[in-house]
Design a protein around this motif. Structure first.
Motif, PDB file in Angstrom:
ATOM      1  N   PRO A  67       0.822  -1.216   0.000  1.00 29.32           N
ATOM      2  CA  PRO A  67       0.000   0.000   0.000  1.00 29.32           C
ATOM      3  C   PRO A  67       0.852   1.261   0.000  1.00 29.32           C
ATOM      4  CG  PRO A  67      -0.048  -1.069   2.149  1.00 29.32           C
ATOM      5  CD  PRO A  67       0.712  -1.979   1.237  1.00 29.32           C
ATOM      6  N   LEU A  68       0.296   2.323  -0.550  1.00 29.10           N
ATOM      7  CA  LEU A  68       1.009   3.596  -0.606  1.00 29.10           C
ATOM      8  C   LEU A  68       1.122   4.217   0.784  1.00 29.10           C
ATOM      9  CD1 LEU A  68       0.068   2.983  -3.550  1.00 29.10           C
ATOM     10  CD2 LEU A  68      -0.016   5.427  -3.866  1.00 29.10           C
ATOM     11  N   MET A  69       0.045   4.145   1.549  1.00 31.02           N
ATOM     12  CA  MET A  69       0.047   4.593   2.947  1.00 31.02           C
ATOM     13  C   MET A  69      -0.038   3.328   3.783  1.00 31.02           C
ATOM     14  SD  MET A  69      -2.610   7.774   2.591  1.00 31.02           S
ATOM     15  CE  MET A  69      -2.595   8.174   4.338  1.00 31.02           C
ATOM     16  N   ARG A  70       0.885   3.187   4.737  1.00 29.10           N
ATOM     17  CA  ARG A  70       0.945   1.907   5.415  1.00 29.10           C
ATOM     18  C   ARG A  70       1.289   1.997   6.891  1.00 29.10           C
ATOM     19  NH1 ARG A  70       6.174  -0.087   1.848  1.00 29.10           N
ATOM     20  NH2 ARG A  70       5.117   0.993   0.206  1.00 29.10           N
ATOM     21  N   LEU A  71       0.914   0.951   7.574  1.00 25.23           N
ATOM     22  CA  LEU A  71       1.292   0.743   8.958  1.00 25.23           C
ATOM     23  C   LEU A  71       2.817   0.687   9.021  1.00 25.23           C
ATOM     24  CD1 LEU A  71       0.164  -0.102  11.833  1.00 25.23           C
ATOM     25  CD2 LEU A  71       0.485  -2.451  11.063  1.00 25.23           C
ATOM     26  N   ILE A  72       3.400   1.347   9.967  1.00 34.90           N
ATOM     27  CA  ILE A  72       4.857   1.394  10.079  1.00 34.90           C
ATOM     28  C   ILE A  72       5.447  -0.004  10.230  1.00 34.90           C
ATOM     29  CG2 ILE A  72       6.770   2.269  11.489  1.00 34.90           C
ATOM     30  CD1 ILE A  72       4.922   4.736  12.039  1.00 34.90           C
ATOM     31  N   ALA A  73       4.732  -0.886  10.910  1.00 30.55           N
ATOM     32  CA  ALA A  73       5.223  -2.249  11.138  1.00 30.55           C
ATOM     33  C   ALA A  73       5.421  -3.028   9.843  1.00 30.55           C
ATOM     34  CB  ALA A  73       4.265  -3.005  12.054  1.00 30.55           C
ATOM     35  N   LEU A  74       4.776  -2.632   8.770  1.00 28.25           N
ATOM     36  CA  LEU A  74       4.956  -3.330   7.499  1.00 28.25           C
ATOM     37  C   LEU A  74       6.409  -3.255   7.033  1.00 28.25           C
ATOM     38  CD1 LEU A  74       3.544  -4.895   5.242  1.00 28.25           C
ATOM     39  CD2 LEU A  74       3.066  -2.721   4.139  1.00 28.25           C
ATOM     40  N   ASP A  75       7.043  -2.110   7.251  1.00 30.46           N
ATOM     41  CA  ASP A  75       8.442  -1.934   6.856  1.00 30.46           C
ATOM     42  C   ASP A  75       9.414  -2.118   8.012  1.00 30.46           C
ATOM     43  OD1 ASP A  75       6.851  -0.671   4.719  1.00 30.46           O
ATOM     44  OD2 ASP A  75       8.801  -0.165   3.901  1.00 30.46           O
ATOM     45  N   TYR A  76       8.907  -2.011   9.234  1.00 31.42           N
ATOM     46  CA  TYR A  76       9.749  -2.129  10.434  1.00 31.42           C
ATOM     47  C   TYR A  76       9.115  -3.125  11.411  1.00 31.42           C
ATOM     48  CZ  TYR A  76      11.986   1.970   8.468  1.00 31.42           C
ATOM     49  OH  TYR A  76      12.640   2.830   7.624  1.00 31.42           O
ATOM     50  N   PRO A  77       9.029  -4.392  11.022  1.00 34.87           N
ATOM     51  CA  PRO A  77       8.321  -5.381  11.849  1.00 34.87           C
ATOM     52  C   PRO A  77       8.976  -5.651  13.204  1.00 34.87           C
ATOM     53  CG  PRO A  77       9.466  -6.460  10.043  1.00 34.87           C
ATOM     54  CD  PRO A  77       9.563  -4.980   9.791  1.00 34.87           C
ATOM     55  N   ASP A  78      10.257  -5.351  13.350  1.00 32.28           N
ATOM     56  CA  ASP A  78      10.938  -5.589  14.634  1.00 32.28           C
ATOM     57  C   ASP A  78      10.714  -4.470  15.647  1.00 32.28           C
ATOM     58  OD1 ASP A  78      11.895  -7.963  13.614  1.00 32.28           O
ATOM     59  OD2 ASP A  78      13.784  -7.078  12.939  1.00 32.28           O
ATOM     60  N   GLU A  79      10.070  -3.408  15.246  1.00 38.58           N
ATOM     61  CA  GLU A  79       9.757  -2.296  16.152  1.00 38.58           C
ATOM     62  C   GLU A  79       8.407  -2.607  16.808  1.00 38.58           C
ATOM     63  OE1 GLU A  79      11.701   0.262  16.768  1.00 38.58           O
ATOM     64  OE2 GLU A  79      13.077   0.349  15.072  1.00 38.58           O
ATOM     65  N   ALA A  80       8.422  -3.059  18.060  1.00 36.65           N
ATOM     66  CA  ALA A  80       7.192  -3.483  18.741  1.00 36.65           C
ATOM     67  C   ALA A  80       6.131  -2.381  18.750  1.00 36.65           C
ATOM     68  CB  ALA A  80       7.512  -3.929  20.162  1.00 36.65           C
ATOM     69  N   TRP A  81       6.529  -1.134  18.984  1.00 30.01           N
ATOM     70  CA  TRP A  81       5.580  -0.024  19.033  1.00 30.01           C
ATOM     71  C   TRP A  81       4.869   0.198  17.703  1.00 30.01           C
ATOM     72  CZ3 TRP A  81       6.315   3.751  15.485  1.00 30.01           C
ATOM     73  CH2 TRP A  81       7.575   3.829  14.896  1.00 30.01           C
ATOM     74  N   ALA A  82       5.527  -0.200  16.600  1.00 28.51           N
ATOM     75  CA  ALA A  82       4.984   0.065  15.266  1.00 28.51           C
ATOM     76  C   ALA A  82       3.715  -0.741  14.982  1.00 28.51           C
ATOM     77  CB  ALA A  82       6.043  -0.220  14.202  1.00 28.51           C
ATOM     78  N   TRP A  83       3.502  -1.805  15.715  1.00 31.07           N
ATOM     79  CA  TRP A  83       2.311  -2.631  15.523  1.00 31.07           C
ATOM     80  C   TRP A  83       1.071  -2.008  16.138  1.00 31.07           C
ATOM     81  CZ3 TRP A  83       2.320  -6.464  12.143  1.00 31.07           C
ATOM     82  CH2 TRP A  83       3.566  -6.976  11.759  1.00 31.07           C
ATOM     83  N   THR A  84       1.252  -1.099  17.072  1.00 34.27           N
ATOM     84  CA  THR A  84       0.093  -0.546  17.780  1.00 34.27           C
ATOM     85  C   THR A  84      -0.087   0.958  17.618  1.00 34.27           C
ATOM     86  OG1 THR A  84       1.422  -0.349  19.801  1.00 34.27           O
ATOM     87  CG2 THR A  84       0.126  -2.370  19.522  1.00 34.27           C
ATOM     88  N   THR A  85       0.893   1.654  17.066  1.00 32.72           N
ATOM     89  CA  THR A  85       0.734   3.101  16.917  1.00 32.72           C
ATOM     90  C   THR A  85      -0.371   3.395  15.905  1.00 32.72           C
ATOM     91  OG1 THR A  85       1.908   5.188  16.632  1.00 32.72           O
ATOM     92  CG2 THR A  85       2.468   3.456  15.094  1.00 32.72           C
ATOM     93  N   GLN A  86      -1.198   4.358  16.248  1.00 30.08           N
ATOM     94  CA  GLN A  86      -2.346   4.684  15.400  1.00 30.08           C
ATOM     95  C   GLN A  86      -2.322   6.114  14.878  1.00 30.08           C
ATOM     96  OE1 GLN A  86      -5.889   3.706  17.598  1.00 30.08           O
ATOM     97  NE2 GLN A  86      -5.405   1.544  17.637  1.00 30.08           N
ATOM     98  N   ASP A  87      -1.306   6.879  15.229  1.00 28.12           N
ATOM     99  CA  ASP A  87      -1.294   8.279  14.828  1.00 28.12           C
ATOM    100  C   ASP A  87      -0.066   8.669  14.017  1.00 28.12           C
ATOM    101  OD1 ASP A  87       0.508   8.109  16.894  1.00 28.12           O
ATOM    102  OD2 ASP A  87      -0.210   9.892  17.948  1.00 28.12           O
ATOM    103  N   GLN A  88       0.602   7.680  13.465  1.00 22.41           N
ATOM    104  CA  GLN A  88       1.724   7.894  12.546  1.00 22.41           C
ATOM    105  C   GLN A  88       1.562   6.864  11.433  1.00 22.41           C
ATOM    106  OE1 GLN A  88       5.016   8.824  16.056  1.00 22.41           O
ATOM    107  NE2 GLN A  88       5.534   7.351  14.529  1.00 22.41           N
ATOM    108  N   TYR A  89       2.078   7.177  10.261  1.00 21.69           N
ATOM    109  CA  TYR A  89       2.028   6.220   9.158  1.00 21.69           C
ATOM    110  C   TYR A  89       3.233   6.422   8.251  1.00 21.69           C
ATOM    111  CZ  TYR A  89       0.267  10.042   6.189  1.00 21.69           C
ATOM    112  OH  TYR A  89       0.122  11.220   5.499  1.00 21.69           O
ATOM    113  N   LEU A  90       3.470   5.430   7.414  1.00 24.38           N
ATOM    114  CA  LEU A  90       4.492   5.556   6.378  1.00 24.38           C
ATOM    115  C   LEU A  90       3.809   5.878   5.067  1.00 24.38           C
ATOM    116  CD1 LEU A  90       6.945   2.581   7.022  1.00 24.38           C
ATOM    117  CD2 LEU A  90       7.441   5.019   7.247  1.00 24.38           C
ATOM    118  N   LEU A  91       4.326   6.871   4.387  1.00 23.09           N
ATOM    119  CA  LEU A  91       3.931   7.154   3.023  1.00 23.09           C
ATOM    120  C   LEU A  91       4.985   6.467   2.171  1.00 23.09           C
ATOM    121  CD1 LEU A  91       2.183   8.590   0.952  1.00 23.09           C
ATOM    122  CD2 LEU A  91       3.577  10.636   1.283  1.00 23.09           C
ATOM    123  N   GLY A  92       4.623   5.309   1.652  1.00 25.93           N
ATOM    124  CA  GLY A  92       5.607   4.481   0.970  1.00 25.93           C
ATOM    125  C   GLY A  92       6.591   3.924   1.970  1.00 25.93           C
TER     126      GLY A  92
END
Length: 179
Positions: A67-92
């Motif tokens: 996806p163009l806009m994505r959950l941070i954990a998609l690119d950084y799966p080892d970052e535990a916080w990235a699976w639950t953060t709801q107010d930040q995203y990756l653009l690409g």
């Protein structure tokens, strides 16, 4: 404030558009003052500069389904916080966006994946959890240090053809890009 925040948020998405809703006369419009016009102009130019990056994201989606806009954990799966953060995203895969969502706030905490990150619009590298300053005309956005972003040069008005000499199109700049 809301118009300014929505404009910055819209500029860091694949589609940036205005929308007055069902009651245009009751909603603030971007063209209502010199300040909002200047703000919208600045951020629509930034959005246009990102068009080559967006094109690469679309190709990535078509090739890999990312996806163009994505959950941070998609690119950084080892970052535990990235699976639950709801107010930040990756653009690409290389622009982390942290919109300011609290009325009146001029800063916000941002968690960055491991490594150094550089503010999208320039500044010193930062890392870890930071407090990002964000006047109502700004949005915290960061790229990993050492990343390359291929951009249109500033001043491209549209990707569509135009017969007006006052409008700069993507065809006018041919293969010119900024990195």
């Amino acid at each position: 404030e809301l118009v300014h925040r929505w404009t910055t948020f819209g500029a860091l998405q694949p589609v940036m558009r205005t929308h007055h809703g069902r009651s245009a006369r009751e909603n603030v419009q971007w063209e209502t003052s010199a300040a909002t016009i200047a703000h919208f102009k600045r951020w629509s130019r930034i959005h246009m500069q990102l068009v080559p990056y967006f094109a690469g994201l679309i190709a990535s989606f078509e090739r890999d389904g990312l996806p163009l806009m994505r959950l941070i954990a998609l690119d950084y799966p080892d970052e535990a916080w990235a699976w639950t953060t709801q107010d930040q995203y990756l653009l690409g895969d290389r622009i982390l966006v942290a919109p300011v969502q609290v009325e009146g706030a001029t800063s916000r905490d941002v968690i960055l994946p491991a490594g150094d990150w550089v503010p999208l619009l320039g500044g010193a590298a930062v890392s870890g959890t930071i407090t990002a300053q964000a006047a109502i005309t700004e949005i915290p956005a960061f790229v990993p240090a050492g990343s390359l972003l291929v951009l249109f040069p500033d001043g491209v008005d549209t990707v569509l053809p135009s017969t007006s000499a006052a409008i700069t199109t993507a065809d006018d700049i041919a293969d010119d890009r900024e990195v």
